[in-house]
Design an enzyme around this catalytic site. Structure first.
Site, PDB file in Angstrom:
ATOM      1  N   TYR A   1     -61.612  37.462  39.509  1.00  0.00           N
ATOM      2  CA  TYR A   1     -61.488  36.809  40.816  1.00  0.00           C
ATOM      3  C   TYR A   1     -60.350  37.473  41.569  1.00  0.00           C
ATOM      4  O   TYR A   1     -59.190  37.340  41.191  1.00  0.00           O
ATOM      5  CB  TYR A   1     -61.245  35.310  40.612  1.00  0.00           C
ATOM      6  CG  TYR A   1     -61.065  34.483  41.864  1.00  0.00           C
ATOM      7  CD1 TYR A   1     -61.405  34.953  43.131  1.00  0.00           C
ATOM      8  CD2 TYR A   1     -60.566  33.186  41.762  1.00  0.00           C
ATOM      9  CE1 TYR A   1     -61.238  34.167  44.259  1.00  0.00           C
ATOM     10  CE2 TYR A   1     -60.391  32.391  42.885  1.00  0.00           C
ATOM     11  CZ  TYR A   1     -60.733  32.885  44.129  1.00  0.00           C
ATOM     12  OH  TYR A   1     -60.560  32.097  45.244  1.00  0.00           O
TER      13      TYR A   1
ATOM     14  N   LYS B   1     -65.710  37.987  41.599  1.00  0.00           N
ATOM     15  CA  LYS B   1     -65.705  37.288  42.879  1.00  0.00           C
ATOM     16  C   LYS B   1     -64.707  38.039  43.749  1.00  0.00           C
ATOM     17  O   LYS B   1     -63.504  37.978  43.525  1.00  0.00           O
ATOM     18  CB  LYS B   1     -65.288  35.823  42.713  1.00  0.00           C
ATOM     19  CG  LYS B   1     -65.160  35.079  44.036  1.00  0.00           C
ATOM     20  CD  LYS B   1     -64.636  33.660  43.843  1.00  0.00           C
ATOM     21  CE  LYS B   1     -64.466  32.970  45.204  1.00  0.00           C
ATOM     22  NZ  LYS B   1     -63.917  31.590  45.063  1.00  0.00           N
TER      23      LYS B   1
END
Length: 297
Positions: free
Chosen positions: A138, A166
């Site tokens: 992330y 992400k």
């Protein structure tokens, strides 16, 4: 696609954590998950930034993960937020997610302590080696103050259970570089609603979305349109959601999303936990206008 969304592709909701009287509101959380699934969300991501993971205790973190996985009951994948800037703590959270039955984990870049690219690599490598569960990196440099460089992402993509990222850098140039440098089966998900459609244009596979909290049907349909190659429909949906996307971050997130869900009657109370504060009257008026534009109220 044959009408079936591939696992970890599509519209995943960065789901909020409802509170009532200062505690996790389990009934509202269950209701919200059911609302998500009924409206086509492709996956649930509890205990992320939008889930206020930074202000959840370890026990609350596990409580929310367990309840999400139990409620979903295998109907869609669950990617559990399990990140920390303390590598040992991140391993503990990842082990907890695996024990709870999560399909994958989402692990944020170490924030505040500002590691080098080598430090970022070693952090994620240690987690991946300690816990055998599919893992999404992330990258959200606007919050962590460190950027996972595309070269570091590509290096981490060589570790078997690191399956995607992400990418919330907000920069299509960097997202393009990540997609170009990583293996074809490495899953790049947009971490910003605004870049969700263009990310799919350049090879992304979906989004972990804030607006999906309040308008899951629209984001799911937009994702499906991109996979079907219906770019006119995808573009139409992108601009249909544009004002609401702006309102989701007109005040510190997730306060606007939580208030919207309260106004919609999906959750009982839309208050964030301190140090986050409720939205002010001006933002509330603008939020209501955007909601009316989508027929949400």
């Amino acid at each position: 696609m044959g009408g079936v969304m591939e696992k970890f592709h599509g519209a995943y909701v960065a789901i909020i954590t409802p509170f009532i009287n200062g505690e996790v509101d389990e009934q509202s959380f269950v209701d919200l998950i059911e609302f998500q699934i009924a409206n086509g969300t492709h996956g649930i991501v509890p205990c992320g930034t939008t889930g206020e993971s930074a202000t959840l205790s370890f026990d609350e973190h596990k409580q929310v993960m367990d309840l999400a996985i139990k409620t979903v009951a295998g109907r869609v994948p669950v990617i559990a937020g399990a990140g920390a800037n303390n590598t040992l703590e991140a391993i503990d959270l990842s082990e907890s997610a695996k024990e709870s039955g999560a399909d994958a984990i989402l692990s944020v870049a170490p924030y505040y302590n500002k590691p080098s690219q080598e430090g970022i690599y070693q952090h994620f490598k240690a987690i991946a080696e300690a816990v055998d569960i599919p893992m999404f990196l992330y990258n959200v440099p606007g919050r962590t103050v460190v950027n996972i460089a595309p070269e570091t992402t590509a290096r981490l993509a060589g570790i078997d259970n690191i399956i995607g990222i992400k990418e919330a850098c907000g920069c299509l140039e960097q997202i393009s570089d990540v997609i170009r440098k990583c293996p074809e089966d490495f899953i790049v998900l947009s971490g910003d609603d605004f870049t969700s459609m263009p990310t799919n244009v350049i090879g992304g596979k979906g989004v972990i979305s804030v607006i999906s909290n309040v308008f899951p049907k629209g984001m799911a349909e937009m994702q499906e349109a991109t996979f079907a190659g219906d770019w006119d429909r995808a573009r139409q949906l992108h601009y249909q959601m544009y004002d609401m996307m702006k309102q989701m971050f007109a005040a510190p997130s997730p306060a606007p999303a939580k208030k919207a869900l309260e106004l919609m009657g999906v959750i009982r109370e839309g208050l964030p936990r301190i140090p986050m504060t409720p939205i002010d009257d001006d933002n509330l008026a603008n939020l209501k206008l955007a909601m009316k534009g989508l027929n949400l109220i």
